[in-house]
Design an enzyme around this catalytic site. Structure first.
Site, mmCIF file in Angstrom:
data_model
loop_
_atom_site.group_PDB
_atom_site.id
_atom_site.type_symbol
_atom_site.label_atom_id
_atom_site.label_comp_id
_atom_site.label_asym_id
_atom_site.label_seq_id
_atom_site.Cartn_x
_atom_site.Cartn_y
_atom_site.Cartn_z
ATOM 1 N N GLY A 1 0.874 -1.180 0.000
ATOM 2 C CA GLY A 1 0.000 0.000 0.000
ATOM 3 C C GLY A 1 0.907 1.224 0.000
ATOM 4 N N GLY B 1 -0.172 4.407 -0.282
ATOM 5 C CA GLY B 1 -1.018 5.589 -0.075
ATOM 6 C C GLY B 1 -0.438 6.504 0.982
ATOM 7 N N ASN B 2 -1.328 7.093 1.781
ATOM 8 C CA ASN B 2 -0.878 8.083 2.768
ATOM 9 C C ASN B 2 0.035 7.480 3.826
ATOM 10 O OD1 ASN B 2 -2.136 10.275 1.606
ATOM 11 N ND2 ASN B 2 -4.004 10.055 2.806
ATOM 12 N N ILE B 3 -0.401 6.379 4.437
ATOM 13 C CA ILE B 3 0.459 5.789 5.481
ATOM 14 C C ILE B 3 1.677 5.141 4.828
ATOM 15 C CG2 ILE B 3 0.622 4.249 7.476
ATOM 16 C CD1 ILE B 3 -2.373 4.419 7.808
ATOM 17 N N ARG C 1 -11.182 5.342 6.212
ATOM 18 C CA ARG C 1 -12.525 5.868 6.508
ATOM 19 C C ARG C 1 -12.744 7.231 5.865
ATOM 20 N NH1 ARG C 1 -13.680 6.061 12.745
ATOM 21 N NH2 ARG C 1 -11.430 6.213 13.075
ATOM 22 N N ARG D 1 -14.768 2.168 11.579
ATOM 23 C CA ARG D 1 -13.754 1.273 10.997
ATOM 24 C C ARG D 1 -14.419 -0.008 10.494
ATOM 25 N NH1 ARG D 1 -11.575 3.598 15.657
ATOM 26 N NH2 ARG D 1 -9.632 4.740 15.354
ATOM 27 N N ILE E 1 -1.826 -2.856 9.457
ATOM 28 C CA ILE E 1 -2.381 -1.558 9.884
ATOM 29 C C ILE E 1 -3.816 -1.385 9.373
ATOM 30 C CG2 ILE E 1 -2.073 0.950 9.783
ATOM 31 C CD1 ILE E 1 0.864 0.639 9.540
ATOM 32 N N HIS F 1 -9.285 -2.106 18.269
ATOM 33 C CA HIS F 1 -9.043 -0.767 17.731
ATOM 34 C C HIS F 1 -10.360 -0.223 17.172
ATOM 35 C CE1 HIS F 1 -6.915 2.556 16.050
ATOM 36 N NE2 HIS F 1 -7.127 2.208 14.806
HETATM 37 N N1 NAD Z 1 -4.397 0.580 12.651
HETATM 38 C C1 NAD Z 1 -4.484 1.882 12.776
HETATM 39 O O1 NAD Z 1 -4.269 2.436 13.856
HETATM 40 C C2 NAD Z 1 -4.824 2.746 11.581
HETATM 41 C C3 NAD Z 1 -4.663 4.136 11.612
HETATM 42 C C4 NAD Z 1 -4.968 4.885 10.480
HETATM 43 C C5 NAD Z 1 -5.437 4.233 9.321
HETATM 44 N N2 NAD Z 1 -5.592 2.881 9.332
HETATM 45 C C6 NAD Z 1 -6.035 2.150 8.127
HETATM 46 O O2 NAD Z 1 -4.922 1.950 7.257
HETATM 47 C C7 NAD Z 1 -5.395 1.739 5.927
HETATM 48 C C8 NAD Z 1 -4.599 2.595 4.937
HETATM 49 O O3 NAD Z 1 -4.822 3.982 5.179
HETATM 50 P P1 NAD Z 1 -4.223 5.077 4.186
HETATM 51 O O4 NAD Z 1 -4.612 6.394 4.741
HETATM 52 O O5 NAD Z 1 -2.798 4.791 3.881
HETATM 53 O O6 NAD Z 1 -5.096 4.784 2.866
HETATM 54 P P2 NAD Z 1 -4.739 5.171 1.356
HETATM 55 O O7 NAD Z 1 -6.017 5.047 0.571
HETATM 56 O O8 NAD Z 1 -4.008 6.453 1.282
HETATM 57 O O9 NAD Z 1 -3.736 3.986 0.895
HETATM 58 C C9 NAD Z 1 -4.141 2.671 0.785
HETATM 59 C C10 NAD Z 1 -3.449 2.090 -0.453
HETATM 60 O O10 NAD Z 1 -3.720 0.676 -0.496
HETATM 61 C C11 NAD Z 1 -3.709 0.341 -1.874
HETATM 62 N N3 NAD Z 1 -4.270 -0.979 -2.137
HETATM 63 C C12 NAD Z 1 -5.557 -1.332 -2.326
HETATM 64 N N4 NAD Z 1 -5.638 -2.646 -2.594
HETATM 65 C C13 NAD Z 1 -4.376 -3.139 -2.557
HETATM 66 C C14 NAD Z 1 -3.814 -4.419 -2.752
HETATM 67 N N5 NAD Z 1 -4.567 -5.486 -3.033
HETATM 68 N N6 NAD Z 1 -2.476 -4.545 -2.634
HETATM 69 C C15 NAD Z 1 -1.696 -3.482 -2.341
HETATM 70 N N7 NAD Z 1 -2.176 -2.249 -2.163
HETATM 71 C C16 NAD Z 1 -3.506 -2.080 -2.265
HETATM 72 C C17 NAD Z 1 -4.491 1.484 -2.515
HETATM 73 O O11 NAD Z 1 -4.317 1.526 -3.933
HETATM 74 C C18 NAD Z 1 -3.949 2.682 -1.779
HETATM 75 O O12 NAD Z 1 -2.880 3.294 -2.474
HETATM 76 C C19 NAD Z 1 -6.896 2.031 5.970
HETATM 77 O O13 NAD Z 1 -7.622 0.825 6.035
HETATM 78 C C20 NAD Z 1 -7.068 2.827 7.264
HETATM 79 O O14 NAD Z 1 -8.359 2.723 7.795
HETATM 80 C C21 NAD Z 1 -5.300 2.138 10.429
#
Ligand code: NAD
Length: 312
Positions: free
Chosen positions: A11, A13-15, A86, A92, A122, A179
């Site tokens: 992934g 994306g942002n994280i 979200r 969640r 995550i 969580h």
């Molecule tokens: N555990 C925690 O404390 C916590 C905290 C914040 C966010 N999160 C969760 O983390 C996740 C990611 O958040 P984000 O802000 O980075 O989201 P984001 O949308 O910015 O990034 C997620 C990425 O995952 C990619 N993706 C989708 N399907 C995929 C696959 N099969 N293989 C590889 N990559 C794939 C997407 O294309 C996207 O680029 C979300 O589910 C969010 O709810 C968890």
């Protein structure tokens, strides 16, 4: 022959992007930033930007953007953020059906390409996602863990520090449980350098902080329309370092309980020792009756979600 650690971030994306930035800056290993083929440009672009960032900041690690799982093969650590975050108004748990399919796909690939890795999940809903990762990948429980408690505890730490007018460096907070809305800020173990929090703050103010902590993720989603990413990434990197450097850190993590706290076959946030063996130990701490009842309620909510995922 000695070699550098390899960190696969699933992934981009942002994280994922922030994880890559931190892993590079702290030089914990070479980084592979993976995303789906439609987002390969994003993964490659972030990777190149971050390699160039090293020329400014003075780090030199290899960062590869890719949509090919072969590039992740043999990773020491895999951190999974694949899925959707979200939007305002969502819980969640609303993410379950969409992220379940994604985590199953990721877990199948971890099983074949990264079977020796320490896997930190995550993606939300966290406890159900990490359960599925272990189930589908078949990796041992000690090498599959979920990140939530480090983040939730950090949020509580900040709120306490601001309220008390002390540095967050001196506050120790602990949040256990699932969580989600039922998470359990364990106030009896919160201290300012060993001084019990309840001797420093009134009940009303502490209750308000407990409530704000449980809604801490939602507060940010409401403000910026998507999930937090700086603190979540830092929390996961702290866990990765605890493993890679055999630090034996005691951190609240979603770990697989096999009888601990009275829970069986369940991932939930509990204090763990993370070292070179992965989750080396789940630490059983004494909880008062109210805290144990809250943890039981949280465990029931997580179990409900896991049961729901079995039907999807
Ligand atoms: N555990 C925690 O404390 C916590 C905290 C914040 C966010 N999160 C969760 O983390 C996740 C990611 O958040 P984000 O802000 O980075 O989201 P984001 O949308 O910015 O990034 C997620 C990425 O995952 C990619 N993706 C989708 N399907 C995929 C696959 N099969 N293989 C590889 N990559 C794939 C997407 O294309 C996207 O680029 C979300 O589910 C969010 O709810 C968890």
């Amino acid at each position: 022959m000695p070699r550098r650690n390899k960190i696969a971030l699933i992934g981009a994306g942002n994280i994922g992007g922030e994880l890559a930035a931190l892993a590079a800056r702290e030089q914990i290993g070479d980084v592979v930033l993976f995303d789906i083929p439609e987002k390969e440009g994003l993964a490659k672009g972030k990777a190149l930007d971050l390699e160039q960032n090293g020329s400014v900041l003075g780090y030199d690690v290899k960062i590869t953007g890719t949509s090919n799982w072969d590039d992740c093969a043999g990773s020491d650590v895999v951190i999974v953020t694949a899925g959707v975050p979200r939007k305002p108004g969502m819980s969640r748990d609303d993410l379950l059906s969409i992220n379940l399919k994604i985590i199953r796909n990721v877990a199948e690939n971890v099983k074949t390409k990264c079977k020796d890795a320490f896997v930190i999940v995550i993606s939300n809903p966290l406890d159900a996602m990490v359960f599925e990762m272990k189930k589908v990948s078949g990796l041992p429980a000690k090498r599959v863990v979920g990140m939530a408690g480090v983040l939730d505890s950090a949020r509580m730490t900040l709120f306490l520090a601001r309220e008390l007018g002390v540095s967050s460096k001196d506050v120790r907070a602990m949040v256990l449980g699932g969580h989600g809305d039922t998470m359990v800020p364990v106030t009896s173990y919160c201290t300012v350098n060993g001084v019990p929090i309840k001797t420093l703050i009134g009940k009303d103010k502490l209750d308000a902080i407990v409530t704000r902590t449980a809604g801490g993720g939602g507060e940010i989603v409401k403000l910026m329309g998507t999930s937090a990413y700086y603190a979540p990434a830092s929390a996961a990197i702290a866990m990765a370092k605890a493993y890679l450097y055999d630090e034996k850190r005691m951190l609240p993590c979603a770990a697989y309980c096999e009888g601990e706290y009275g829970y069986k076959d369940l991932y939930i946030g509990v204090p763990c020792v993370i070292g070179g063996g992965g989750v080396e130990k789940i630490v059983s701490i004494e909880l008062n009756a109210e805290e144990k009842a809250q943890l039981d309620k949280s465990a029931a909510a997580v179990r409900e979600l896991v049961e729901a995922s079995k039907k999807l």
